[in-house]
Scaffold this active site. Structure first.
Site, PDB file in Angstrom:
ATOM      1  CG  MET A   1      -1.995  -1.087   1.184  1.00  8.32           C
ATOM      2  SD  MET A   1      -3.039  -1.119   2.677  1.00  8.32           S
ATOM      3  CE  MET A   1      -1.987  -2.032   3.805  1.00  8.32           C
TER       4      MET A   1
ATOM      5  NE  ARG B   1      -9.791  -1.550   1.267  1.00  7.88           N
ATOM      6  CZ  ARG B   1     -11.110  -1.564   1.079  1.00  7.88           C
ATOM      7  NH1 ARG B   1     -11.816  -0.479   1.343  1.00  7.88           N
ATOM      8  NH2 ARG B   1     -11.722  -2.630   0.632  1.00  7.88           N
TER       9      ARG B   1
ATOM     10  CB  CYS C   1      -3.070   0.026  -9.866  1.00 11.61           C
ATOM     11  SG  CYS C   1      -3.242   1.728  -9.340  1.00 11.61           S
TER      12      CYS C   1
ATOM     13  CG  ASN D   1      -6.711  -8.408  -2.100  1.00 11.62           C
ATOM     14  OD1 ASN D   1      -6.537  -7.520  -2.922  1.00 11.62           O
ATOM     15  ND2 ASN D   1      -6.729  -8.146  -0.811  1.00 11.62           N
TER      16      ASN D   1
ATOM     17  CG  ASP E   1     -14.987  -7.148   1.115  1.00 11.37           C
ATOM     18  OD1 ASP E   1     -14.378  -6.067   0.999  1.00 11.37           O
ATOM     19  OD2 ASP E   1     -16.071  -7.377   0.544  1.00 11.37           O
TER      20      ASP E   1
END
Length: 379
Positions: free
Chosen positions: A24, A236, A108, A211, A213
């Protein structure tokens, strides 16, 4: 219930817990990777760098390629749209930086990247994708370094690419493919499509990483059980919560552990993060860097607006210590924050920005896209 994988095998590289920290921008620097690694085994990927920036010796790019002294397994995500540049960059990473793993970013969703046909837009050009992967794998193979790729479902629901991308990754000799279960159009909004991840897993013979959630360790377990993936990529979900890797390591080890630290423990983790940033960057810059993390660390905890404001302006470790002392260390973890999204979400894009005529054909052979040395973001 399928049994959980105990490790992840990427070519010759064995990852002791099948968990990968997603790169990130501005987050996964050497200090944060060290902090996460202290919590549990896994693979911790450096911020994304551009192949052109590396090949041309761009100073900003070189400054991002900093590793902690205890970082024995160096993992880097590379962005590129030109097969030759990507191949040369892979060679430099193996030969000069001693990396043990290279991940290529084809996920991205940022407009400045997709506008040039990069990131999540690139897999639409199947042959170009294959050429890039071939060059990277060819450059890394003599060093025994596995190459993986990260992608999304596609550009939008009408232009899906993930199944072809999986086939091309396997044919090119990639060690694994990671799929973020959203389209470029969705960006970080809505829900990740785990069914698509399961579909990709069923269609290829190489390891697949899921990847999207994964907010708690239980989500990772559920994803593996529902899709059969070989491991998970966490982005995240770990913002302000590096101990999530401790929970993930425990979960994949068959232990039921959910860390619910009180504010005192969270403050100690925040302080450790700031200390590591200072070691790597110096106190002034390290304290500036920690500011953006403070909101995530304190999310849901009692801390007045005035105190939060002063924390957001901290510029020395002594100041940080004084402000942390004002927090109530006995405040319990806010359980209502469990399982909720963290970091950016935003709205779906009304239209994905692409080069003119990009969707007219799916070939891309010999397609040359100008590559910006400073395109640095995650996917």
């Amino acid at each position: 219930m399928s049994s959980l994988p105990t490790h992840l095998q990427l070519g010759s590289l064995r990852v002791e817990t099948p968990v990968v920290l997603a790169p990130m921008a501005g987050i996964t620097n050497a200090a944060y990777r060290r902090l996460c690694a202290e919590q549990g085994a896994g693979l911790y990927v450096c911020e994304m760098i551009t192949s052109r920036g590396l090949v041309e010796g761009d100073e900003t790019t070189k400054k991002m390629l900093v590793f902690d002294e205890l970082e024995s397994v160096r993992s880097v995500q590379l962005y590129g749209t030109d097969p030759v540049y990507v191949g040369k960059a892979a060679e430099i990473l193996c030969n000069e930086y001693g990396v043990a793993h290279i991940d290529l970013n084809f996920g991205c969703p940022v407009p400045k990247v997709t506008r040039k046909g990069g990131g999540g837009a690139l897999p639409w050009k199947r042959n170009l994708l294959g050429e890039i992967l071939d060059h990277a794998v060819r450059a890394a193979t003599p060093y025994g370094v596995p190459v993986t790729m990260k992608t999304r479902k596609g550009i939008d629901p009408e232009h899906l690419t993930y199944l072809d991308a999986g086939r091309i990754a396997e044919e090119s000799g990639c060690a694994a493919i990671a799929l973020h279960g959203r389209t470029v159009e969705q960006a970080y909004s809505g829900q990740a499509d785990w069914d698509a991840i399961g579909e990709l897993k069923a269609s290829v013979g190489i390891p697949v990483l899921g990847n999207g959630d994964i907010w708690e360790a239980a989500d990772a377990v559920r994803m593996v059980e529902e899709t059969g993936v070989d491991g998970v990529v966490v982005g995240r979900g770990c913002l302000g919560r590096p101990w999530l890797f401790r929970d993930l390591a425990a979960a994949f080890n068959g232990e039921e552990v959910a860390t619910l630290p009180d504010l005192g423990e969270v403050s100690a983790m925040l302080r450790r993060h700031a200390e590591l940033l200072t070691e790597h960057m110096g106190e002034e810059r390290g304290c500036k860097e920690i500011r953006k993390h403070i909101t995530w660390y304190l999310k849901g905890f009692p801390a007045g607006g005035d105190l939060r404001h002063r924390l957001a302006l901290v510029d020395t470790l002594a100041d940080l210590d004084a402000l942390i002392a004002e927090l109530d260390p006995t405040a319990p973890f806010p359980v209502n924050e469990l399982g909720t999204p963290r970091g950016r979400q935003g709205a779906p894009r009304k239209r994905v920005v692409l080069p003119e005529g990009w969707l007219d054909d799916m070939d891309g052979h010999g397609c040359v896209i100008s590559e910006d040395a400073h395109d640095t973001t995650g996917g």
